[in-house]
Design a protein around this motif. Sequence first.
Motif, short mmCIF file in Angstrom:
data_model
loop_
_atom_site.label_atom_id
_atom_site.label_comp_id
_atom_site.label_asym_id
_atom_site.label_seq_id
_atom_site.Cartn_x
_atom_site.Cartn_y
_atom_site.Cartn_z
N VAL A 359 131.97 29.21 23.94
CA VAL A 359 132.23 28.49 22.69
C VAL A 359 131.59 27.10 22.74
CG1 VAL A 359 134.03 27.45 21.26
CG2 VAL A 359 134.31 29.78 22.14
N THR A 407 141.91 30.91 19.15
CA THR A 407 141.26 29.60 19.21
C THR A 407 142.14 28.54 19.84
OG1 THR A 407 141.92 29.16 16.91
CG2 THR A 407 139.75 30.12 17.26
N ILE A 433 136.86 24.38 13.52
CA ILE A 433 136.97 24.22 14.96
C ILE A 433 135.82 23.36 15.45
CG2 ILE A 433 137.09 25.45 17.17
CD1 ILE A 433 137.77 27.98 15.29
#
Length: 470
Positions: A359, A407, A433
Amino acid sequence: MPDELIRLSARAVHGLLARREIAPADLVEAAIARMQAVDDAVNAVPTRCFDRARAQAAQPPLAGTPLGGIPFVVKDNAEIGGVRWTGGTPIFADRVSTQSDRTIALIERNGGIPLGKANLSELGGANTTNAVLGTTRNPWDIALTCGGSSGGSAVALATGQVWLAHGNDVGGSLRIPASFCGVTGLRPTPGRVPRRSILNPFDTVFVDGPMARDIGDLALFFDAMTGFDSADPLSAPSPDAPFLPMALKPDRPLRAAWSADLGCLPVADEVRTLGDAFVAALQQDGAVIDVACPDFTGALPTLLTLRGVNYVTSWEPFLARHRHQFTPEVMGDIENGLRQTPSSIGAAERYRAEMYRRVIAFLNDYDVLITPSAPILPFPVETMWPQEIAGVQQHTYIDWIAITAITSLLACPVLAVPVGFSRDGLPFGVQIIGRPRSEGRLLQIGAWIERLFALPPTIIEPRQRTAIRI
């Protein structure tokens, strides 16, 4: 005058306080009047501390503080000194706090006045209902859920009972009710907000955070929550605070990614349609938005494993005396944690580390990753959790909130913001995010989205749009 005050933004009443055009007591009485007028229909703030708030409003030091005497509500898994503190569970039904915990005490020192305890899910979950304080209803349609677990906080904001609300987030507890009720919420980077002493101090999944009606008010409240506290080893000074000036400078991302489903989750057709319209609007305004996301395959089993282990850490000491008082959902989490082996826990931790690295590499190419805050729209309030989404069976109460819960494992800040309405007039929101400690940038992007969609905060009069559904 009281009704006029409650309809102003927190920033506006803060200005009135600073200019001494009103006093904190005026805000307390305006909020009390509104709460008494509307909360019976929604049950957002079942525990109230009006006398305590009135006494606090009379204290002169409030004038020079960051909040200056603005009332707020506290989610009932945090402590206000001298006030009932149930956590929504019969295990603690008669517990009364001796003092405010460090999160709430910091807000009080910064001029916030607790007005009551907001309702929540029973030890977890995403439907605000429990055996002690009852069920909280969505003011947009009181036949529907407001989400959870910070549902009482979201509903208190949407109905104009307060200007600001405390919440916290493990698997989406700030973001889901914000989306279902048309308000904003921020899941901060772990360490931004000092957390209460009852928690495992080394956990990075549970975070406290602000909720508000719009991005500017959210930043104002966030500034009053951040700071270093040596009792929380993850906490640290905030070098880029204050956040409010950043929130007042809307700015589009250089490049953003959109995913309706994280590449692996079921999402209702109407949510996909609303998401497509959202992306098209951003692109029409000149933003570069790609449909893309990192690989999250295998994230849900990892989430369930680590959540189970965390629940064992927190609740195993209570099993001998209180097993019968846990909900089936929470008991399932505990039992899942007890079934784990050192090998399965090790594998889950390795996957989490690998996922985080993927990520962060992805966010080196994109400012933010944006997804829906929930895979479905609000459902009947009597339903604890949906059994099916888009034809896919949901095996646990965590499955349906996986888009936010996964998440949460990343320790990245996530901003929830409303962006539209369904065919039935129900709010729809997204989560944004960002990289760790990028809250300021998230607030700028959120403010740009807020301005683009021209969705000013609306005070909702509780209503029933649909027939009661079972």
